[in-house]
Write a protein that holds these residues in place. Structure first.
Motif, PDB file in Angstrom:
ATOM      1  N   ASN A  14      32.879  39.263  38.485  1.00 14.38           N
ATOM      2  CA  ASN A  14      33.129  38.221  39.483  1.00 14.38           C
ATOM      3  C   ASN A  14      33.139  36.854  38.835  1.00 14.38           C
ATOM      4  N   HIS A  16      34.366  32.579  40.041  1.00 15.47           N
ATOM      5  CA  HIS A  16      34.845  31.698  41.099  1.00 15.47           C
ATOM      6  C   HIS A  16      35.397  30.444  40.441  1.00 15.47           C
ATOM      7  N   GLY A  52      35.869  39.526  46.235  1.00 15.96           N
ATOM      8  CA  GLY A  52      34.630  39.314  45.496  1.00 15.96           C
ATOM      9  C   GLY A  52      33.451  39.832  46.287  1.00 15.96           C
TER      10      GLY A  52
END
Length: 86
Positions: A14, A16, A52
């Motif tokens: 993951n 971002h 996610g």
């Protein structure tokens, strides 16, 4: 280009992007949208997800139909209506 530092826990796959754009600038917003679309499309092509670990949000809702069958999306909507009838 878009200035977008990565905030990550990439060890579990993951990450971002924190897209630094002027929300009043249509060109900035279009560039950020294009980056987001390319990023999500690439993740899906590689067997990843558009969501996610945080679930689906306004910015990725349109990509959910690329990832899941219509029946799955309708089931998700039914669950949401049941739990959050607003």
């Amino acid at each position: 280009g878009v200035l977008a530092p990565i905030v990550a826990h990439a060890g579990d796959g993951n990450f971002h992007l924190l897209m630094l754009v002027d929300p009043e600038d249509a060109v900035d917003l279009e560039k950020a949208s294009a980056v987001n679309n390319r990023l999500v499309s690439r993740a899906l092509r590689m067997g990843g997800t558009c969501t996610g670990e945080h679930g689906i949000g306004c910015g990725k809702r349109e990509h959910l139909v690329q990832e899941h069958a219509p029946e799955a999306i309708e089931l998700m909507r039914a669950i949401k209506r049941t739990l959050d009838p607003r």
